[in-house]
Write a protein that holds these residues in place. Structure first.
Motif, PDB file in Angstrom:
ATOM      1  N   ARG A  86       0.810  -1.232   0.000  1.00 11.57           N
ATOM      2  CA  ARG A  86       0.000   0.000   0.000  1.00 11.57           C
ATOM      3  C   ARG A  86       0.838   1.275   0.000  1.00 11.57           C
ATOM      4  O   ARG A  86       0.384   2.312  -0.477  1.00 11.57           O
ATOM      5  CB  ARG A  86      -0.921   0.046   1.225  1.00 11.57           C
ATOM      6  CG  ARG A  86      -2.062  -0.924   1.314  1.00 11.57           C
ATOM      7  CD  ARG A  86      -3.252  -0.620   0.409  1.00 11.57           C
ATOM      8  NE  ARG A  86      -4.069   0.523   0.712  1.00 11.57           N
ATOM      9  CZ  ARG A  86      -5.184   0.508   1.464  1.00 11.57           C
ATOM     10  NH1 ARG A  86      -5.526  -0.606   2.097  1.00 11.57           N
ATOM     11  NH2 ARG A  86      -5.915   1.593   1.639  1.00 11.57           N
ATOM     12  N   LEU A  87       2.048   1.210   0.555  1.00  9.92           N
ATOM     13  CA  LEU A  87       2.835   2.454   0.630  1.00  9.92           C
ATOM     14  C   LEU A  87       3.966   2.473  -0.384  1.00  9.92           C
ATOM     15  O   LEU A  87       4.210   3.487  -1.035  1.00  9.92           O
ATOM     16  CB  LEU A  87       3.411   2.635   2.047  1.00  9.92           C
ATOM     17  CG  LEU A  87       4.305   3.859   2.277  1.00  9.92           C
ATOM     18  CD1 LEU A  87       3.611   5.159   1.869  1.00  9.92           C
ATOM     19  CD2 LEU A  87       4.773   3.918   3.728  1.00  9.92           C
ATOM     20  N   LEU A  88       4.693   1.343  -0.543  1.00 14.14           N
ATOM     21  CA  LEU A  88       5.876   1.367  -1.421  1.00 14.14           C
ATOM     22  C   LEU A  88       5.463   1.106  -2.861  1.00 14.14           C
ATOM     23  O   LEU A  88       5.887   0.129  -3.514  1.00 14.14           O
ATOM     24  CB  LEU A  88       6.927   0.376  -0.932  1.00 14.14           C
ATOM     25  CG  LEU A  88       7.408   0.610   0.491  1.00 14.14           C
ATOM     26  CD1 LEU A  88       8.651  -0.214   0.791  1.00 14.14           C
ATOM     27  CD2 LEU A  88       7.696   2.069   0.782  1.00 14.14           C
ATOM     28  N   CYS A  89       4.654   2.009  -3.378  1.00 14.79           N
ATOM     29  CA  CYS A  89       4.196   1.932  -4.766  1.00 14.79           C
ATOM     30  C   CYS A  89       4.186   3.358  -5.315  1.00 14.79           C
ATOM     31  O   CYS A  89       4.476   4.315  -4.602  1.00 14.79           O
ATOM     32  CB  CYS A  89       2.801   1.316  -4.825  1.00 14.79           C
ATOM     33  SG  CYS A  89       1.610   2.117  -3.739  1.00 14.79           S
ATOM     34  N   GLU A  90       3.843   3.508  -6.578  1.00 13.18           N
ATOM     35  CA  GLU A  90       3.884   4.828  -7.242  1.00 13.18           C
ATOM     36  C   GLU A  90       5.246   5.489  -6.979  1.00 13.18           C
ATOM     37  O   GLU A  90       6.286   4.821  -7.008  1.00 13.18           O
ATOM     38  CB  GLU A  90       2.693   5.690  -6.780  1.00 13.18           C
ATOM     39  CG  GLU A  90       1.344   5.102  -7.188  1.00 13.18           C
ATOM     40  CD  GLU A  90       0.176   6.033  -6.870  1.00 13.18           C
ATOM     41  OE1 GLU A  90      -0.948   5.550  -6.744  1.00 13.18           O
ATOM     42  OE2 GLU A  90       0.403   7.252  -6.736  1.00 13.18           O
ATOM     43  N   ARG A  91       5.237   6.781  -6.588  1.00 16.49           N
ATOM     44  CA  ARG A  91       6.540   7.439  -6.395  1.00 16.49           C
ATOM     45  C   ARG A  91       7.343   6.803  -5.250  1.00 16.49           C
ATOM     46  O   ARG A  91       8.562   6.760  -5.259  1.00 16.49           O
ATOM     47  CB  ARG A  91       6.330   8.931  -6.105  1.00 16.49           C
ATOM     48  CG  ARG A  91       5.872   9.738  -7.311  1.00 16.49           C
ATOM     49  CD  ARG A  91       6.041  11.240  -7.089  1.00 16.49           C
ATOM     50  NE  ARG A  91       5.627  12.006  -8.267  1.00 16.49           N
ATOM     51  CZ  ARG A  91       4.410  12.530  -8.417  1.00 16.49           C
ATOM     52  NH1 ARG A  91       3.497  12.370  -7.457  1.00 16.49           N
ATOM     53  NH2 ARG A  91       4.092  13.213  -9.505  1.00 16.49           N
ATOM     54  N   ALA A  92       6.588   6.273  -4.249  1.00 15.39           N
ATOM     55  CA  ALA A  92       7.263   5.715  -3.062  1.00 15.39           C
ATOM     56  C   ALA A  92       7.863   4.332  -3.318  1.00 15.39           C
ATOM     57  O   ALA A  92       8.504   3.751  -2.441  1.00 15.39           O
ATOM     58  CB  ALA A  92       6.278   5.648  -1.900  1.00 15.39           C
ATOM     59  N   ALA A  93       7.684   3.812  -4.525  1.00 13.94           N
ATOM     60  CA  ALA A  93       8.218   2.472  -4.839  1.00 13.94           C
ATOM     61  C   ALA A  93       9.740   2.412  -4.681  1.00 13.94           C
ATOM     62  O   ALA A  93      10.310   1.342  -4.465  1.00 13.94           O
ATOM     63  CB  ALA A  93       7.821   2.081  -6.260  1.00 13.94           C
ATOM     64  N   THR A  94      10.407   3.551  -4.749  1.00 12.31           N
ATOM     65  CA  THR A  94      11.881   3.554  -4.673  1.00 12.31           C
ATOM     66  C   THR A  94      12.395   3.645  -3.235  1.00 12.31           C
ATOM     67  O   THR A  94      13.617   3.653  -3.017  1.00 12.31           O
ATOM     68  CB  THR A  94      12.467   4.742  -5.463  1.00 12.31           C
ATOM     69  OG1 THR A  94      11.900   5.961  -4.924  1.00 12.31           O
ATOM     70  CG2 THR A  94      12.125   4.639  -6.949  1.00 12.31           C
TER      71      THR A  94
END
Ligand SMILES: O=C(O)[C@H](O)[C@@H](O)[C@H](O)[C@H](O)COP(=O)(O)O
Length: 223
Positions: A86-94
């Motif tokens: 839920r959190l480490l996706c989109e921009r936060a995937a990195t």
């Protein structure tokens, strides 16, 4: 304790995600990397859904659960698994996930090594924790075995937790590590938890572990 009331959970998720993103970016103006600690449970999901798209240099952010059920990340009950999804996706995937679960050993055996790995990252830059209706936070439960150790100022940074009736052992950050965060947020939803929060303000932390954090926290509440 600083208390912020929101008209609804959507406003709270957006407002809190904005504050966390701004605090992470400010931390990165001072240091190469920043540590974000987030909880498990059902409350943080909508915050994650907004925060994951925030314009933060996520490749310089480490993300760690405040506590963990002792399950592999692929397990439905894994906090790290929820955070990864839920959190480490989109921009936060990195962003870099710092899981607490260690395959093949007990939380008792894993805790010292995990605490040593964590030490260079402390103090936490931004910590977000939840609260149960019983006034627990992270995996620090009222009157649990070892509660005094979890609340002690000189407790090890990470502590194993075994509670009768829980489906698995856990590991949790000690109260003082959460309290020492540069920014500490507590997020709760609903009237039951609001009433529990008011009760906790007049209780000993062994009875109401959230009480150990309130003097240093901003509490975010929505109906
Ligand atoms: O591992 C966990 O479950 C969490 O870290 C825990 O401390 C959670 O924050 C509270 O239990 C509230 O959970 P809800 O958000 O589901 O009410």
């Amino acid at each position: 304790m600083n208390l912020i009331d929101y008209p609804d959970t959507e406003f709270m998720a957006m407002g809190l995600a904005d504050v966390i993103a701004a605090q992470l970016s400010a931390a990165l103006r001072q240091r190469d990397r920043a540590l974000l600690v987030v909880p498990g449970g059902t409350t943080p999901g909508p915050i994650f859904d907004t925060l994951c798209g925030a314009r933060v240099e996520w490749d310089r952010i480490d993300v760690m659960p405040s506590d963990e059920r002792w399950r592999p990340q692929a397990h439905l009950r894994s906090n790290a698994g929820q955070i990864a999804k839920r959190l480490l996706c989109e921009r936060a995937a990195t962003a870099a996930l710092m899981p607490l679960y260690v395959e093949g050993i007990s939380p008792e055996a894993a805790a010292p090594g995990l605490a040593a790995d964590l030490a260079p990252h402390l103090p936490i830059d931004v910590a977000l924790v939840g609260m149960g209706g019983d006034m627990h936070t992270a995996s620090i439960f009222p009157r649990m075995p070892g509660i005094e150790a979890a609340l002690a100022h000189d407790a090890p940074a990470l502590l194993p937790v075994r509670i009768e009736g829980e489906p698995e052992p856990r590991i949790t950050l000690a109260a003082h590590v959460l309290r020492s965060a540069m920014h500490l947020h507590v997020v709760i939803i609903g009237s039951e938890k609001r009433e529990a929060l008011e009760r906790a303000r007049n209780l000993d932390a062994a009875e109401a572990p959230i009480a150990a954090l309130l003097d240093d926290a901003t509490v975010h509440w929505a109906p």
